[in-house]
Design an enzyme around this catalytic site. Structure first.
Site, PDB file in Angstrom:
ATOM      1  N   TYR A 187       1.156  -4.260   2.357  1.00  0.00           N
ATOM      2  CA  TYR A 187       1.811  -3.521   1.528  1.00  0.00           C
ATOM      3  C   TYR A 187       0.999  -2.111   1.377  1.00  0.00           C
ATOM      4  CZ  TYR A 187       4.111  -1.992  -2.971  1.00  0.00           C
ATOM      5  OH  TYR A 187       4.642  -1.240  -3.850  1.00  0.00           O
TER       6      TYR A 187
ATOM      7  N   LYS B 229       2.269   1.665   2.502  1.00  0.00           N
ATOM      8  CA  LYS B 229       2.563   2.499   1.667  1.00  0.00           C
ATOM      9  C   LYS B 229       1.617   3.794   1.905  1.00  0.00           C
ATOM     10  CE  LYS B 229       5.634   0.748  -1.308  1.00  0.00           C
ATOM     11  NZ  LYS B 229       6.694   1.414  -1.302  1.00  0.00           N
TER      12      LYS B 229
END
Ligand code: NAP
Length: 320
Positions: free
Chosen positions: A227, A231
């Site tokens: 993640y 991001k």
């Protein structure tokens, strides 16, 4: 710049018929009718020059008569695509855009009923909306989503790349599928949607892209290698695309939320939540509506016209 008060009414009849995408997800038919606009909104950013046809200055009464029969200039509401708008932050963004008078495409992956509800809420607020079911990590679904917006409303003015998932786990145990699923949606999906939408924006030399990143993409987080990499990638992507498209009149910015109350954070459990709250100076989770307010500013407010390539943290002071 002062806001232009816009009051009027428009009747919109639109029916999109059964757009089936290759993943088997279906764009839900929507029929919109008798949509009333009555709000304050600065449309000048979308239509910088309103042209009033005038054939020279005439004296006295003639001028007044001329003015009284002059048609009201046509102003178009911005067309906004919000990915992952059936729930959470995306839903709040779609509602904020609808309330501001935009035409909103509400994308979802599985939650068709929830997406339908979002559309109904937007219509109740006076905006226009349609749903599109599709996986934005897939190129053909993205192409079909953009086509749906253009077929319905003729253009795309604002893209909000919001759809995202988590597949958490420590790196030593992370499966390749966990890594790939998160990268495919959270990073490749942003690439695909941005590339497709900016093709339309480039022709008019105008548009705004807002990417929902995360503070985890700035500072990292245990258990989120996939993640945080996605991001962090979105943040670098935002800066690069902002540079590439600045000369085309398109701004590209990222919003990096901290912990926001949504389905994504609801599964963390009480113990973890307690620990998280200790790291937030403002002592609470953020609300989706707070993120939506910031996105609305970046998408519609004339004051943000001079901002591009920026990453705005909205995290209760976690990162400062
Ligand atoms: P959420 O409540 O879990 O909602 C996720 C949304 O993404 C849903 O609308 C979902 O649609 C959609 N979606 C999932 N897979 C998709 C796909 N393949 N294609 C299209 N749409 C898909 O998430 P959230 O908390 O609102 O998060 C929204 C964004 O903010 C994400 O990018 C997330 O990473 C970011 N963010 C969240 C937080 C937080 O604390 N919540 C913090 C920082 C950043 P369905 O309903 O159909 O599944």
């Amino acid at each position: 710049m002062a806001s232009t008060a816009f009051a009027g009414s428009a009747t919109v009849a639109f029916k999109s018929t059964g757009i089936a995408n290759k993943s088997g997800l279906t764009a839900v038919d929507r029929k919109l009718s008798s949509v009333q606009f009555n709000r304050t909104f600065d449309y000048s950013i979308w239509q910088s020059k309103l042209s009033f046809s005038s054939s020279g200055v005439k004296a006295g009464m003639a001028t007044i008569e001329q003015a009284s029969v002059e048609p009201t200039p046509k102003v178009e509401a911005p067309v906004v695509i919000v990915t992952g708008a059936s729930r959470g932050i995306g839903k709040a963004i779609a509602l904020a855009m609808g309330k501001a008078g935009c035409k909103v495409l509400v994308n979802y992956a599985r939650s068709s009923k929830e997406a339908e509800e979002v559309c109904k809420e937007i219509e109740a607020l006076g905006g226009q909306a349609l749903t599109f079911g599709g996986d934005v990590s897939k190129e053909e679904d993205v192409a079909s989503m953009i086509k749906t917006a253009v077929d319905a409303w003729g253009t795309v003015d604002v893209l909000v790349n919001n759809a995202g998932i988590t597949r958490d786990g420590l790196l030593m145990r992370m499966k390749l599928s966990q890594w790939q699923e998160v990268i495919a949606l959270n990073l490749t999906g942003v690439f695909l949607c941005t590339q497709a939408a900016t093709k339309i924006m480039m022709k008019k030399r105008k548009g705004r892209v807002i990417n929902i990143a995360s503070i985890v993409g700035v500072v990292g987080n245990v258990g989120q290698a996939n993640y945080s990499a996605a991001k962090g990638g979105v943040i670098s992507f935002t800066k690069t695309v902002a540079r590439e498209y600045a000369s085309r009149g398109i701004t590209v910015n990222a919003v990096a939320p901290g912990f926001i109350a949504s389905d994504m954070t609801a599964t963390l459990g009480d113990e973890i939540e307690k620990k998280i709250l200790q790291t937030i100076p403002l002592g609470r989770y953020g609300q989706p509506e707070e993120v939506a307010g910031l996105v609305e500013f970046l998408a519609l407010n004339p004051a943000s016209k001079y901002m591009t390539g920026q990453v705005l943290n909205i995290d209760g002071g976690m990162v400062m």
